[in-house]
Scaffold this active site. Structure first.
Site, PDB file in Angstrom:
ATOM      1  N   CYS A  83       0.551  -1.295   0.099  1.00  0.00           N
ATOM      2  CA  CYS A  83       0.103   0.051  -0.117  1.00  0.00           C
ATOM      3  C   CYS A  83       0.911   1.192  -0.127  1.00  0.00           C
ATOM      4  CB  CYS A  83      -0.808   0.043   1.200  1.00  0.00           C
ATOM      5  SG  CYS A  83      -2.454   1.008   0.713  1.00  0.00           S
ATOM      6  N   HIS A 174      -3.454  -4.392   1.805  1.00  0.00           N
ATOM      7  CA  HIS A 174      -2.750  -4.946   3.179  1.00  0.00           C
ATOM      8  C   HIS A 174      -2.813  -6.448   3.326  1.00  0.00           C
ATOM      9  CE1 HIS A 174      -2.338  -1.017   5.007  1.00  0.00           C
ATOM     10  NE2 HIS A 174      -3.117  -0.448   4.133  1.00  0.00           N
ATOM     11  N   GLU A 176      -1.531  -8.081   5.560  1.00  0.00           N
ATOM     12  CA  GLU A 176      -0.687  -8.203   6.899  1.00  0.00           C
ATOM     13  C   GLU A 176      -2.151  -8.157   7.742  1.00  0.00           C
ATOM     14  OE1 GLU A 176      -0.734  -5.453   5.364  1.00  0.00           O
ATOM     15  OE2 GLU A 176      -0.878  -4.221   6.736  1.00  0.00           O
TER      16      GLU A 176
HETATM   17  N1  LIG Z   1      -3.454   1.992   3.305  1.00  0.00           N
HETATM   18  C1  LIG Z   1      -2.525   2.687   2.901  1.00  0.00           C
HETATM   19  O1  LIG Z   1      -1.594   2.718   3.049  1.00  0.00           O
HETATM   20  C2  LIG Z   1      -3.174   4.021   2.256  1.00  0.00           C
HETATM   21  C3  LIG Z   1      -2.019   4.562   1.339  1.00  0.00           C
HETATM   22  C4  LIG Z   1      -2.346   6.060   1.372  1.00  0.00           C
HETATM   23  N2  LIG Z   1      -3.543   6.245   0.662  1.00  0.00           N
HETATM   24  C5  LIG Z   1      -1.317   6.883   0.642  1.00  0.00           C
HETATM   25  O2  LIG Z   1      -1.448   7.669  -0.341  1.00  0.00           O
HETATM   26  O3  LIG Z   1      -0.307   6.940   1.289  1.00  0.00           O
END
Ligand SMILES: NC(=O)CC[C@H](N)C(=O)O
Length: 201
Positions: A83, A174, A176
């Site tokens: 992410c 994610h 995890e």
């Molecule tokens: N769950 C996440 O890690 C979201 C990432 C977040 N939207 C970003 O731009 O950093």
């Protein structure tokens, strides 16, 4: 036994750290939170977790992690970005002039699912893993473009959400946050291979 275990750290500047440590331990690795650049020296692999990429990027600069993680990567040691961690690894971030680490040859878009689909779960088929894995998306990014050496491992609704470039692995979700630790197991295999010097697989 234990001395044979791989050491995989989780960058602990901000974000979902303890869940990654638990999943990595379930996948058979020894894992701990990384708060200081010196800790990178003892690691076989590194996870950059989800959270807020601008915050993680800012703290990485502040604590000298940018250069040290680039060196870590140059030495061929595997990195797994999830992410926000995916955003931090990308060479190109849509609408942003500078990348953070700029290591992986791809262009990514932040918060790419829009408001309606801020967060959701799905069963996602991933290349190299037998059955679909449980994937939790939270304000997730997408991979918009990839370089020639990047292999796409998973696609959701026609969009790239998991990819690998040699020793670099990324997922826009994610992995995890569920009990399904098979993507961590996949990464652990990458780390094992890089450690034993077999680059194939
Ligand atoms: N769950 C996440 O890690 C979201 C990432 C977040 N939207 C970003 O731009 O950093």
């Amino acid at each position: 036994m234990t001395e044979n275990k791989l050491k995989i750290g989780v960058l602990a500047l901000q974000g979902a750290v303890s869940e990654h440590i638990r999943s990595l331990e379930q996948a058979g690795a020894e894992s701990f939170a990384v708060k200081k650049t010196e800790q990178l020296d003892e690691l076989d692999g590194l996870v950059i977790p989800g959270g807020e990429s601008t915050t993680i990027g800012r703290l990485m600069r502040q604590y000298g992690f940018i250069e040290r993680i680039r060196e870590f990567s140059e030495a061929g040691r595997p990195i797994f970005g999830t992410c926000a961690g995916l955003i931090v690894l990308a060479k190109d971030i849509e609408g942003q002039e500078e990348p953070h680490l700029g290591l992986m040859d791809m262009k990514v878009a932040r918060n790419a699912f829009g408001r309606q689909r801020e967060s959701f779960e799905t069963d996602l088929p991933v290349k190299g893993i037998e059955e679909p894995i449980r994937a939790v998306f939270i304000r997730a990014p997408l991979i918009r473009e990839i370089g020639a050496d990047v292999e796409v491992l998973a696609v959701y609704n026609g969009e790239m959400v998991t990819a690998r470039e040699g020793h670099l692995l990324v997922s826009s979700f994610h992995p995890e946050l569920t009990d399904d630790y098979r993507l961590h197991e996949y990464f652990t295999h990458m780390v094992r291979q890089s450690k034993t010097g077999e680059s194939k697989g």
